[in-house]
Design an enzyme around this catalytic site. Structure first.
Site, PDB file in Angstrom:
ATOM      1  N   GLU A 136       0.884  -1.173  -0.014  1.00 51.96           N
ATOM      2  CA  GLU A 136      -0.014  -0.002  -0.040  1.00 51.96           C
ATOM      3  C   GLU A 136       0.880   1.301   0.014  1.00 51.96           C
ATOM      4  O   GLU A 136       0.682   2.109   0.827  1.00 51.96           O
ATOM      5  CB  GLU A 136      -1.026   0.049   1.226  1.00 51.96           C
ATOM      6  N   GLU A 167      -4.481 -10.266  -0.287  1.00 56.16           N
ATOM      7  CA  GLU A 167      -5.261 -10.269   0.911  1.00 56.16           C
ATOM      8  C   GLU A 167      -6.673 -10.439   0.615  1.00 56.16           C
ATOM      9  O   GLU A 167      -7.222 -10.002  -0.311  1.00 56.16           O
ATOM     10  CB  GLU A 167      -5.169  -8.982   1.813  1.00 56.16           C
TER      11      GLU A 167
END
Ligand code: GAL
Ligand code: MG
Length: 983
Positions: free
Chosen positions: A435, A502
């Site tokens: 991220e 994820e």
């Protein structure tokens, strides 16, 4: 200090990163551990105290831990530009240790290694500045030689909570500081292999290998050495290379190569490891100077035909994201923790782990090599708070982006990871971080890793948010993508294989609908599995207001701002007890799928390298949940193939429900599980039924009073109150089972996922309906063989709707309870449809014939079996940190809630029902924010439902429960069950 604030200064005098191989020689102990008690002073305090190394300051009384997700921890307290360091509040700790250098290291170089220091470290030796280093999750090493004197020396490490590097460490975790991994001094033999990089080319169908080892050898004096490399298989030398008379002076590079036939390949299924030994001998004297060793596995990981493959076969990752965590020690995990974790993962059919979101301790990789887990190794980089605010993009200040100021810094992070971890066969993918948006710097990092390493591929999810440098990632990686989004990608002739870095967010009662993801595995070759978020609850052991231990979350330390329990998303609780979510994952992650029919069963072996005959196949026949037959077979099914087997079961004619269960078991004990450990199972349920009409004779007495209606019969006596609008007394064998007034129920204590998708707001009417239903009509009816009380309830929904309850008593002492609802338009879905009873607390033992053993829901039941199981109300209360709906069992045929002597209530139904028995009522559970806020248990709450909606799990911040697992309110519902005394 200036260094702290400058993103361009992230190391001063730090030694270059190198492989973590082992070495020995000259009969000298080369490593001296400095873990233990250090002198410590927190901030400007003139007082010296003590601290444990490794460990975090905050967990030893110096400052408080703070949990935040995307926002930077200083948000709302100080406005900082990227790279700036808090001025008002940036605590530091000074660590001091007196050391003595081992005598046999005299006149040798002496180094110090800090394996992990958060967030940075300034090092002094005997008062002199030695160096500086950032990057909390890779080693910082320094040469101390010139600062040391004979006898006692003083090492001082100044550790700041924040530095400019903290802008690159915005991972969603507890913000800790300190020396949290091992510290040690080391020295080296006269000639020393500082680094090795072992690779192998595999060709001719993986039958031929070329073993290559690039060595970096150092020496302070020019020396002539013979360098030997051996490859050992369980102690036996299988290959040898020798390079004679190598001139070593300072640093040299030496490449050794040798061909090998038929190496045993490494995979997570078959983690065959060899030892690579490098021996350095003095060419003149023949004396051994140094012997190095590194475990090595021959394996090929590649993308070919747009598919990731291990040793030629398509890989499907059955993975989990793992933070290093221990509820007492934070990220200072122990070897014992790591061994526990790897056993747990292997025993539950995981084949991979992502080191979210930083390089882990080296021991973890050794374990993954040895026991077999594929690893995505991730650079310590996350800048989430610079580009996403309150979930929305906001990229003006994003770093690292294309910003030259941060380029070297992040490349260095990648290098430190790469150099340390490059020899582990388990590492199959390098990840550029998490991220951190897109941009050129990350692309350069990916190219940097590609240029160094041809034996792995590169992962970076951030290109999903910024497609400018799509080539940064070799695969399309997404997080929390919905199944339809994944299918869309896969159906549009994509360029890259697909991976979920994820998914299935395990926060609270979750992981529903996981099967929808695993079902993609067979459908789309380019779908390559994913990594559940995440492994362990990041909850910290703390004292509650009553002085008892409990697992605390963000905010519980007075930490603000915080993101509260958003750090608690594990499939195991903070203290490593498995949560009931694991039951589902284990079954869905199994490489073996067993399909059972009445006469045959099929094993679909989806493993890549394992024949099913390595396991025992157990066949069982159960009648009404009780085992009546069992045999053990050995079924040979080759990897990646499917085979049908005939069942050889005893003939059954008697009435009953029969379950054929076929399961795979370990033939012998393995390091992670005992002999007979079950890997997976399949069941087939069928009924043999010749309808026998139960002869009903007689009927109960019906007493229709002014205020109450009573029913009395053998062993059973009930009172329905007209005044209070419901059943107020139900006695079996003279014992009271009802406390309060029994009411219809439509509500559950909201789960984390419910709160995330605003279920309580959207469905609130059903909470009111459960609390404030009003009986509007009641009738007492005499029937041929029974008597019945029929009550209509109005529900305070908008528009108002109704439901009906019927209590029908029979002469045999059974009470049939029916609930029905006609369906109404313009109402939100119901959380559930059923009834809730408060029964006396002594009825705490639970036994049932239905799905189990662990908690299950309509969207999380693949891992549950049909069988007879037992638990009790306390154990049934799952320990999701915020109390919430839990303990449900679907597909129940009967359940008994008894006291310790075995006496109690039996609930049964011809159609199955759902139920839970818990020490607290729905509203008590929903009102508590911590377990310690729950009242003292005063009853057993028995919830009997026709159906409850699923728990969901695609994410915990808005994903809805899948349509097929909802309870729409515009449909008719009817169900009934029998209540009776169990003896
Ligand atoms: C992802 C992130 C993880 C964690 C998770 C939510 O966006 O990569 O670190 O924050 O969401 O629990
Ligand atoms: Mg994040």
């Amino acid at each position: 200090m200036e260094n702290l604030h400058n993103p361009k200064v992230f190391k001063i005098n730090r030694l270059s990163a190198h492989s973590a191989h082992k070495y020995q020689g000259l009969n000298i102990e080369w490593k001296k551990c400095l873990n233990g008690v250090w002198d410590f002073s927190y901030c400007d305090s003139p007082n010296w105290t003590k601290i444990q190394v490794p460990g975090h300051m905050e967990l030893q009384g110096y400052g408080d831990p703070q949990y935040v997700n995307t926002m930077y921890p200083w948000d709302g307290r100080e406005n900082l530009e990227p790279g700036e360091v808090p001025k008002e509040f940036n605590p530091f700790g000074i660590y001091k240790k007196e050391i003595e250098v081992p005598k046999d290291w005299k006149n040798r170089p002496i180094y110090i290694s800090f394996q992990g220091v958060e967030s940075c470290l300034e090092l002094y030796c005997n008062g002199e500045f030695v160096g500086y280093s950032e990057d909390s999750f890779t080693p910082s090493e320094f040469d101390l030689t010139q600062y040391l004197k004979d006898g006692k020396n003083e090492i001082t490490a100044k550790v700041y909570k924040w530095c400019s590097g903290s802008w690159l460490e915005d991972q969603d975790f507890w913000r800790f500081a300190g020396i949290f991994r091992d510290v040690y001094l080391y020295s080296v033999p006269d000639v020393h292999v500082r680094d090795m990089f072992i690779t192998s080319d595999l060709s001719s169908g993986f039958k031929k290998a070329n073993l290559k080892n690039i060595l970096k050898i150092q020496s302070y004096e020019e020396t002539l050495v013979d360098v030997e490399m051996e490859l050992l298989d369980k102690g036996e030398v299988v290959l040898k290379v020798e390079e004679k008379n190598v001139k070593v002076d300072k640093d040299i590079k030496l490449e050794l190569n040798k061909k090998l036939e038929n190496p045993k390949l490494w995979s997570a299924e078959k983690p065959n490891l060899y030892d690579v030994r490098v021996i350095i001998k003095n060419s003149e004297t023949g004396k051994v100077i140094e012997e190095c060793s590194q475990k090595f596995g021959f394996r090929k990981f590649e993308i070919s035909d747009k598919i990731m493959k291990i040793n030629g076969e398509r890989i499907v990752f059955k993975g989990v994201n793992r933070h290093e965590f221990n509820c007492y020690r934070g990220r200072a995990v122990t070897e014992e923790d790591m061994i526990w974790d790897i056993k747990f993962l292997k025993a539950n059919n995981f084949n991979s782990v992502r080191t979210s979101h930083y390089p882990n301790q080296t021991r973890w990789y050794e374990l993954c090599d040895e026991y077999g887990l594929y690893v995505i190794d991730e650079v310590n980089l996350e800048t989430h708070g610079t580009w996403q605010i309150l979930g929305l993009p906001c990229t003006e200040k994003v770093i690292p982006n294309n910003n030259p100021e941060w380029l070297e810094n992040i490349i260095d992070r990648a290098k430190s990871m790469f150099e340390r971890d490059k020899n582990y066969p388990s590492v199959v993918i390098w990840s550029c971080g998490n991220e951190s948006f897109g941009g050129e710097n990350l692309f350069k990092m990916s190219e940097f890793l590609r240029s160094l390493d041809k034996t792995r591929v590169i992962h970076y999810e951030g290109v999903f948010w910024d497609r400018r440098y799509d080539k940064t990632s070799d695969m399309e990686s997404r997080m929390y993508a919905k199944v339809y989004e994944i299918e869309k990608y896969l159906q549009e002739t994509p360029e890259k294989p697909f991976l979920l870095c994820e998914y299935s967010h395990a926060m609270g009662n979750s992981n529903g609908g996981l099967h929808k993801y695993t079902e993609l595995e067979k459908k789309y070759p380019m779908y390559q599995g994913g990594f559940i978020w995440d492994y362990i609850d990041q909850s910290l052991m703390k004292k509650d207001p009553f002085g008892n231990d409990y697992l605390a979350f963000g905010g519980d330390f007075g930490d603000r701002p915080t993101d509260y329990n958003f750090c608690v998303n594990g499939i195991v609780y903070g203290d490593r007890r498995p949560s009931p979510k694991v039951q589902e994952i284990k079954q869905l992650f199994s490489d073996y799928k067993i399909n059972v029919d009445e006469k045959t069963f099929t094993i679909d072996n989806q493993s890549l390298f394992t024949n099913c005959n390595e396991y025992n196949t157990k066949v069982k026949l159960l009648k009404n949940g009780v085992k009546i037959f069992e045999e053990i077979l050995e079924c040979s099914v080759k990897p990646l193939s499917e085979k049908e087997f005939k069942l050889n079961l005893p003939k059954v004619k008697e009435n009953g429900e029969y379950t054929i269960e076929v399961s795979l078991h370990l033939k012998e004990e393995r390091f992670y599980a005992p002999k007979d450990h079950e890997i997976c199972f399949g069941q087939k349920v069928y009924k043999v039924e010749k309808k026998l009409k139960e002869k009903l004779e007689g009927k109960p007495i019906l007493i229709n009073g002014g205020f109450n209606i009573g029913i009395q019969t053998k062993n059973m006596e009930l009172i329905f109150s007209k005044a209070y609008g419901g059943l107020i007394s139900l006695k079996f064998c003279g014992k009271q089972f009802v406390d309060g007034v029994v009411m219809p129920n439509f509500w559950r204590a909201s789960t984390d996922n419910d709160r995330g998708n605003k279920m309580p707001f959207r469905y609130a009417q059903w909470k009111l309906a459960s609390m404030y239903a009003k009986m509007t009509n009641v009738e007492a009816i005499e029937k041929e063989n029974s008597v019945e009380i029929k009550a209509i309830y109005e529900l305070p929904t908008n528009p108002i709707t109704t439901c009906e309850l019927i209590y029908e008593g029979f002469a045999n002492g059974k009470l049939k309870v029916s609930m029905s609802y006609d369906g109404a338009e313009n109402l939100p879905d119901m959380p559930l449809f059923g009834m809730s009873y408060k029964i006396p607390k002594e009825y705490s033992e639970i036994k049932w014939y239905g799905m189990g053993p662990d908690e299950n829901y309509i969207d999380r039941v693949h891992g549950a079996k049909l069988g007879i199981f037992e638990t009790d109300v306390n154990r049934n209360m799952s320990e999701y940190v915020i109390p919430q709906e839990c303990g449900n069992r679907i597909g129940t045929r009967w359940a008994e809630i008894t006291d310790k002597t075995g006496f109690g209530l039996r609930i049964s139904s011809e159609d199955s029902f759902e139920f839970s028995a818990l020490p607290y009522t729905v509203s008590e559970i929903e009102s508590a924010y911590h377990h310690y806020e729950l009242p003292k248990s005063h009853c057993t709450a028995l919830n009997i439902n026709k159906v409850q909606m699923g728990v969901g799990g695609d994410d915990s911040w808005g994903a809805l429960i899948h349509d097929e697992y909802l309870v729409p309110s515009n449909k008719k519902y009817e169900f009934n069950y029998i209540l009776e005394c169990n003896i």
